[in-house]
Design an enzyme around this catalytic site. Structure first.
Site, PDB file in Angstrom:
ATOM      1  N   ASN A   6       6.454  40.756  55.190  1.00 41.59           N
ATOM      2  CA  ASN A   6       6.842  41.797  55.854  1.00 41.59           C
ATOM      3  C   ASN A   6       5.450  42.206  56.699  1.00 41.59           C
ATOM      4  O   ASN A   6       4.752  42.257  55.263  1.00 41.59           O
ATOM      5  CB  ASN A   6       7.799  43.129  55.392  1.00 41.59           C
ATOM      6  CG  ASN A   6       7.450  44.503  56.375  1.00 41.59           C
ATOM      7  OD1 ASN A   6       6.786  44.459  57.486  1.00 41.59           O
ATOM      8  ND2 ASN A   6       7.698  45.755  55.625  1.00 41.59           N
ATOM      9  N   LYS A   8       4.009  44.159  57.996  1.00 42.42           N
ATOM     10  CA  LYS A   8       3.767  45.501  58.814  1.00 42.42           C
ATOM     11  C   LYS A   8       3.080  45.160  60.189  1.00 42.42           C
ATOM     12  O   LYS A   8       3.265  44.509  61.199  1.00 42.42           O
ATOM     13  CB  LYS A   8       3.511  46.661  57.611  1.00 42.42           C
ATOM     14  CG  LYS A   8       4.388  46.418  56.437  1.00 42.42           C
ATOM     15  CD  LYS A   8       3.959  47.117  55.269  1.00 42.42           C
ATOM     16  CE  LYS A   8       4.928  45.888  54.250  1.00 42.42           C
ATOM     17  NZ  LYS A   8       4.603  47.335  53.054  1.00 42.42           N
ATOM     18  N   HIS A  90      13.689  51.071  56.479  1.00 50.54           N
ATOM     19  CA  HIS A  90      12.377  50.493  55.312  1.00 50.54           C
ATOM     20  C   HIS A  90      12.115  51.485  54.735  1.00 50.54           C
ATOM     21  O   HIS A  90      11.608  52.375  55.776  1.00 50.54           O
ATOM     22  CB  HIS A  90      11.422  49.406  56.088  1.00 50.54           C
ATOM     23  CG  HIS A  90       9.441  49.122  55.306  1.00 50.54           C
ATOM     24  ND1 HIS A  90       9.391  50.552  54.539  1.00 50.54           N
ATOM     25  CD2 HIS A  90       9.759  47.968  54.937  1.00 50.54           C
ATOM     26  CE1 HIS A  90       8.157  49.679  53.836  1.00 50.54           C
ATOM     27  NE2 HIS A  90       8.405  48.321  53.903  1.00 50.54           N
ATOM     28  N   GLU A  92       9.247  52.866  54.278  1.00 47.67           N
ATOM     29  CA  GLU A  92       7.810  53.172  55.602  1.00 47.67           C
ATOM     30  C   GLU A  92       9.289  54.114  56.721  1.00 47.67           C
ATOM     31  O   GLU A  92       7.972  55.142  57.366  1.00 47.67           O
ATOM     32  CB  GLU A  92       7.297  52.426  55.746  1.00 47.67           C
ATOM     33  CG  GLU A  92       6.663  51.985  54.704  1.00 47.67           C
ATOM     34  CD  GLU A  92       5.671  50.928  54.443  1.00 47.67           C
ATOM     35  OE1 GLU A  92       5.545  50.368  55.584  1.00 47.67           O
ATOM     36  OE2 GLU A  92       4.936  50.350  52.774  1.00 47.67           O
ATOM     37  N   GLU A 159      14.232  47.677  48.082  1.00 47.05           N
ATOM     38  CA  GLU A 159      13.228  47.698  47.482  1.00 47.05           C
ATOM     39  C   GLU A 159      13.102  49.068  46.997  1.00 47.05           C
ATOM     40  O   GLU A 159      12.814  50.835  47.513  1.00 47.05           O
ATOM     41  CB  GLU A 159      12.656  48.040  48.529  1.00 47.05           C
ATOM     42  CG  GLU A 159      12.604  46.904  49.408  1.00 47.05           C
ATOM     43  CD  GLU A 159      11.202  46.304  50.173  1.00 47.05           C
ATOM     44  OE1 GLU A 159      10.635  45.756  50.692  1.00 47.05           O
ATOM     45  OE2 GLU A 159      11.334  46.962  51.640  1.00 47.05           O
ATOM     46  N   GLY A 165       3.740  48.518  47.406  1.00 45.17           N
ATOM     47  CA  GLY A 165       2.424  48.561  48.217  1.00 45.17           C
ATOM     48  C   GLY A 165       1.460  49.399  47.485  1.00 45.17           C
ATOM     49  O   GLY A 165       0.434  49.891  47.393  1.00 45.17           O
ATOM     50  N   SER A 197       5.758  45.067  45.701  1.00 37.80           N
ATOM     51  CA  SER A 197       4.980  44.663  44.974  1.00 37.80           C
ATOM     52  C   SER A 197       5.080  43.071  44.241  1.00 37.80           C
ATOM     53  O   SER A 197       4.465  42.847  43.360  1.00 37.80           O
ATOM     54  CB  SER A 197       4.496  45.662  44.196  1.00 37.80           C
ATOM     55  OG  SER A 197       3.554  46.634  44.980  1.00 37.80           O
TER      56      SER A 197
END
Ligand code: PGA
Length: 236
Positions: A6, A8, A90, A92, A159, A165, A197
């Site tokens: 990913n 991003k 996701h 985010e 996740e 992150g 991570s």
């Protein structure tokens, strides 16, 4: 195994060309490699990987199928741009765009209709883990997202939000517990990736865990040597 990157909101065309070339030239694996670049980089990545076993996907698609939705990209357009996959839900997107499980459900239906494989992200926050709600949260997410969605046409990425992150990876037993739960929920019919991570040092151990079919890698996927090491995982 599925090794997904990913990217991003990172990389210019030039940077993407350099990264994908290093990856493509150093892959030595039968694992399926999925790259999720920004929309603007899809064509570039597609061209450079067309002869190889690297597949390309988008990081999101619209909840609507077409029309007056400025700035949105539909599932059909994602497919038309040469993608086979799309990340949905996701954390985010949930955090910064208030995406809900109901929207992810609608997007998943549109993606499957356009012959894309959705890579659906689920996971608990730190607060939810600390208060022992992890499995309850995962169940609620699956119940809503998978309403009238054929799980076998999708891939799941577990996740934990607190692991993304942050450099904090879930412990093996935490990964196993949730992956086992999801596996049972779908009677073994769905592939489940772990994300949060993942790096070149912990990936081999994670990929060897039961009911882990691959990993979704963020930060480490932007560094060629790190991603190559993760991608070249050899199953024992
Ligand atoms: P990370 O991101 O590997 O940088 O934690 C994972 C993800 O967001 O999918």
């Amino acid at each position: 195994m599925i090794i997904a990157a990913n990217w991003k909101m990172n990389l210019t065309q030039k940077q993407a060309v350099s990264l994908i070339n290093s990856i493509a030239n150093n892959l030595n694996t039968k694992n399926n490699i999925l790259i999720f670049p920004s929309f603007t980089l899809i064509e570039t990545v597609k061209k450079l990987t067309s002869q190889k076993t690297i597949f390309v996907g988008a990081q999101d698609c619209s909840v609507n199928s077409s029309g007056a939705y400025t700035g949105e990209v539909s599932a059909e357009q994602v497919k038309d741009s040469g993608c086979n996959y799309v990340i949905l839900g996701h954390s985010e997107r949930r955090k910064y765009h208030n995406e809900t499980d109901l929207q992810i459900n609608k997007k998943a239906k549109l993606a499957i209709k356009s012959d894309l494989t959705p890579l659906i992200c689920i996971g608990e926050t730190l607060e939810q883990r600390k208060t022992n709600q992890t499995i309850k949260v995962i169940k609620a997410q699956l119940d809503e997202i998978y309403t009238e969605v054929d799980a076998s046409r999708t891939i799941i990425a577990y996740e934990p939000v607190w692991a993304i992150g942050t450099g904090l990876t879930a412990k093996n037993e935490e990964i196993i517990e949730v992956h086992n739960y999801i596996n049972d929920y779908f009677s073994g019919k769905v592939r489940i990736l772990y994300g949060g991570s993942v790096n070149e040092q912990n990936s081999d151990e994670i990929l060897a865990l039961k009911n882990v079919s691959g990993v979704l890698v963020g930060g480490a996927s932007l560094v060629a040597e790190k991603f190559i090491k993760i991608a070249n995982f050899l199953q024992k």
